[in-house]
Motif scaffolding. Sequence first.
Motif, mmCIF file in Angstrom:
data_model
loop_
_atom_site.group_PDB
_atom_site.id
_atom_site.type_symbol
_atom_site.label_atom_id
_atom_site.label_comp_id
_atom_site.label_asym_id
_atom_site.label_seq_id
_atom_site.Cartn_x
_atom_site.Cartn_y
_atom_site.Cartn_z
ATOM 1 N N ILE A 26 -1.614 -6.222 -46.178
ATOM 2 C CA ILE A 26 -0.857 -7.387 -45.727
ATOM 3 C C ILE A 26 0.638 -7.079 -45.828
ATOM 4 C CG2 ILE A 26 -0.375 -9.841 -46.082
ATOM 5 C CD1 ILE A 26 -3.325 -9.257 -45.333
ATOM 6 N N ALA A 27 1.357 -7.306 -44.732
ATOM 7 C CA ALA A 27 2.823 -7.177 -44.742
ATOM 8 C C ALA A 27 3.416 -8.536 -45.119
ATOM 9 C CB ALA A 27 3.322 -6.745 -43.367
ATOM 10 N N VAL A 28 4.240 -8.523 -46.162
ATOM 11 C CA VAL A 28 4.846 -9.768 -46.658
ATOM 12 C C VAL A 28 6.300 -9.804 -46.198
ATOM 13 C CG1 VAL A 28 5.379 -11.135 -48.716
ATOM 14 C CG2 VAL A 28 3.337 -9.671 -48.686
ATOM 15 N N VAL A 29 6.662 -10.884 -45.527
ATOM 16 C CA VAL A 29 8.030 -11.034 -45.029
ATOM 17 C C VAL A 29 8.673 -12.193 -45.790
ATOM 18 C CG1 VAL A 29 9.498 -11.251 -43.000
ATOM 19 C CG2 VAL A 29 7.164 -10.344 -42.758
ATOM 20 N N VAL A 30 9.699 -11.880 -46.573
ATOM 21 C CA VAL A 30 10.376 -12.900 -47.374
ATOM 22 C C VAL A 30 11.652 -13.327 -46.642
ATOM 23 C CG1 VAL A 30 11.519 -13.407 -49.576
ATOM 24 C CG2 VAL A 30 9.445 -12.002 -49.539
ATOM 25 N N GLY A 31 11.755 -14.625 -46.389
ATOM 26 C CA GLY A 31 12.900 -15.143 -45.639
ATOM 27 C C GLY A 31 14.069 -15.514 -46.533
ATOM 28 N N SER A 32 14.516 -14.570 -47.329
ATOM 29 C CA SER A 32 15.722 -14.726 -48.152
ATOM 30 C C SER A 32 16.099 -13.349 -48.666
ATOM 31 C CB SER A 32 15.459 -15.640 -49.356
ATOM 32 O OG SER A 32 16.557 -15.583 -50.256
ATOM 33 N N ALA A 84 4.421 -13.556 -57.042
ATOM 34 C CA ALA A 84 3.444 -14.212 -57.913
ATOM 35 C C ALA A 84 2.134 -14.525 -57.195
ATOM 36 C CB ALA A 84 4.045 -15.507 -58.483
ATOM 37 N N ILE A 85 2.235 -14.984 -55.951
ATOM 38 C CA ILE A 85 1.010 -15.462 -55.301
ATOM 39 C C ILE A 85 0.063 -14.307 -54.957
ATOM 40 C CG2 ILE A 85 1.827 -15.507 -52.901
ATOM 41 C CD1 ILE A 85 0.270 -18.340 -52.869
ATOM 42 N N VAL A 86 0.626 -13.116 -54.736
ATOM 43 C CA VAL A 86 -0.266 -12.007 -54.383
ATOM 44 C C VAL A 86 -1.178 -11.630 -55.562
ATOM 45 C CG1 VAL A 86 1.370 -11.147 -52.671
ATOM 46 C CG2 VAL A 86 1.363 -10.154 -54.970
ATOM 47 N N ARG A 87 -0.784 -12.029 -56.762
ATOM 48 C CA ARG A 87 -1.637 -11.757 -57.932
ATOM 49 C C ARG A 87 -2.885 -12.629 -57.926
ATOM 50 N NH1 ARG A 87 3.178 -11.808 -62.498
ATOM 51 N NH2 ARG A 87 4.579 -10.410 -61.407
ATOM 52 N N LEU A 88 -2.923 -13.621 -57.036
ATOM 53 C CA LEU A 88 -4.090 -14.509 -56.948
ATOM 54 C C LEU A 88 -5.088 -14.030 -55.892
ATOM 55 C CD1 LEU A 88 -2.254 -17.987 -57.115
ATOM 56 C CD2 LEU A 88 -3.160 -16.608 -59.006
ATOM 57 N N ALA A 89 -4.782 -12.895 -55.271
ATOM 58 C CA ALA A 89 -5.648 -12.373 -54.206
ATOM 59 C C ALA A 89 -6.713 -11.450 -54.790
ATOM 60 C CB ALA A 89 -4.799 -11.616 -53.188
ATOM 61 N N PRO A 90 -7.828 -11.272 -54.065
ATOM 62 C CA PRO A 90 -8.873 -10.356 -54.534
ATOM 63 C C PRO A 90 -8.411 -8.904 -54.418
ATOM 64 C CG PRO A 90 -9.447 -11.257 -52.381
ATOM 65 C CD PRO A 90 -8.184 -11.956 -52.811
ATOM 66 N N GLU A 146 -9.425 -6.288 -52.948
ATOM 67 C CA GLU A 146 -9.466 -5.544 -51.675
ATOM 68 C C GLU A 146 -8.258 -5.859 -50.786
ATOM 69 O OE1 GLU A 146 -11.613 -7.917 -52.544
ATOM 70 O OE2 GLU A 146 -12.275 -9.123 -50.825
ATOM 71 N N PHE A 147 -7.412 -6.768 -51.250
ATOM 72 C CA PHE A 147 -6.179 -7.076 -50.515
ATOM 73 C C PHE A 147 -4.999 -6.397 -51.198
ATOM 74 C CE2 PHE A 147 -6.505 -10.553 -47.278
ATOM 75 C CZ PHE A 147 -7.891 -10.566 -47.187
ATOM 76 N N SER A 148 -4.182 -5.682 -50.411
ATOM 77 C CA SER A 148 -2.942 -5.137 -50.972
ATOM 78 C C SER A 148 -1.757 -5.663 -50.153
ATOM 79 C CB SER A 148 -2.972 -3.609 -50.991
ATOM 80 O OG SER A 148 -2.881 -3.115 -49.678
ATOM 81 N N PHE A 149 -0.669 -5.951 -50.837
ATOM 82 C CA PHE A 149 0.477 -6.617 -50.222
ATOM 83 C C PHE A 149 1.711 -5.738 -50.362
ATOM 84 C CE2 PHE A 149 -2.539 -9.820 -51.379
ATOM 85 C CZ PHE A 149 -2.430 -10.815 -50.429
ATOM 86 N N LYS A 150 2.486 -5.667 -49.286
ATOM 87 C CA LYS A 150 3.755 -4.925 -49.361
ATOM 88 C C LYS A 150 4.861 -5.743 -48.703
ATOM 89 C CE LYS A 150 5.995 -0.575 -48.506
ATOM 90 N NZ LYS A 150 6.643 -0.183 -47.291
ATOM 91 N N GLN A 151 5.931 -5.989 -49.475
ATOM 92 C CA GLN A 151 7.072 -6.690 -48.897
ATOM 93 C C GLN A 151 7.834 -5.746 -47.978
ATOM 94 O OE1 GLN A 151 9.537 -8.826 -51.746
ATOM 95 N NE2 GLN A 151 7.706 -9.610 -52.802
ATOM 96 N N ILE A 183 4.432 -3.396 -39.825
ATOM 97 C CA ILE A 183 3.671 -4.536 -39.294
ATOM 98 C C ILE A 183 2.412 -4.024 -38.587
ATOM 99 C CG2 ILE A 183 3.727 -6.503 -37.697
ATOM 100 C CD1 ILE A 183 5.659 -6.774 -40.098
ATOM 101 N N THR A 184 2.602 -3.022 -37.751
ATOM 102 C CA THR A 184 1.484 -2.517 -36.949
ATOM 103 C C THR A 184 0.357 -1.971 -37.819
ATOM 104 O OG1 THR A 184 3.072 -1.923 -35.230
ATOM 105 C CG2 THR A 184 0.896 -0.941 -35.045
ATOM 106 N N SER A 185 0.719 -1.355 -38.939
ATOM 107 C CA SER A 185 -0.320 -0.750 -39.791
ATOM 108 C C SER A 185 -0.936 -1.762 -40.767
ATOM 109 C CB SER A 185 0.263 0.439 -40.564
ATOM 110 O OG SER A 185 1.246 -0.011 -41.472
ATOM 111 N N SER A 186 -0.525 -3.015 -40.672
ATOM 112 C CA SER A 186 -1.091 -4.049 -41.543
ATOM 113 C C SER A 186 -2.151 -4.843 -40.790
ATOM 114 C CB SER A 186 0.004 -5.015 -42.002
ATOM 115 O OG SER A 186 0.990 -4.310 -42.716
ATOM 116 N N GLN A 187 -3.101 -5.395 -41.563
ATOM 117 C CA GLN A 187 -4.125 -6.225 -40.934
ATOM 118 C C GLN A 187 -3.714 -7.692 -40.887
ATOM 119 O OE1 GLN A 187 -5.440 -3.637 -43.250
ATOM 120 N NE2 GLN A 187 -5.466 -2.569 -41.294
#
Length: 180
Positions: free
Chosen positions: A3-9, A22-28, A30-35, A63-67
């Motif tokens: 998952i590509a994470v886009v922070v608007g600040s 913080a919220i990505v720590r609530l994911a299972p 098999e999900f990985s997040f990158k800002q 973005i393209t390499s993210s699901q």
Amino acid sequence: MKIAVVVGSLRKDSFNRKLANAIVRLAPPEFSFKQVEIGDLPLYNQDDDANQAESVKRLKREITSSQGLLFVTAEYNRSIPGVLKNAIDHASRPYGQSAWAGKPAGVLGASIGAIGTAMAQQHLRNVLAYLNVPTLGQPEAFIHAKDGLFDENGNIGADSKKFLQNWMDQYVAWVKKHVG
Ligand code: FNR
């Protein structure tokens, strides 16, 4: 699932960046997040479409390499910050080569104001609809940034944990449904 994470600040102590962390720590697991970095992008200029800057190409690759996509945005003057719109515009071009199309997304935001980025999120949904980004409709999450939102370890605080865990569970199901 990437998952590509886009922070608007871009603010160093951004509540929205903290929320994203913080919220990505609530994911299972098999999900990985990158800002993704959006602070070093040039101002969008259509003249550059045929010769995009390296930072723009990098954003598009990420973005393209993210699901899936996760937007966590501040609200500036009842809309999305210019830095976020700039990033969205960059990765939507050249025409016909948008990196966003078809990627399932979730939208979140926190602000010190009582309406918790509701207007910014609605504007963002408008843009994402045009870009053919299927965006989770419910639950909505308009987060009021106040004491206790995060605990001392940067996790979601006790009062908001159940609500945001449910948000994440629904988001995960939304992404899986679209990715298959
Ligand atoms: C704001 N802020 C703000 N808050 C809000 O709820 N609605 C708004 O329309 C605005 N407008 C606005 C404009 C500008 C230019 C700034 C700098 C700020 C306040 C905003 O919610 C606050 O600064 C947050 O801390 C921004 O999010 P980050 O940077 O903490 O993630």
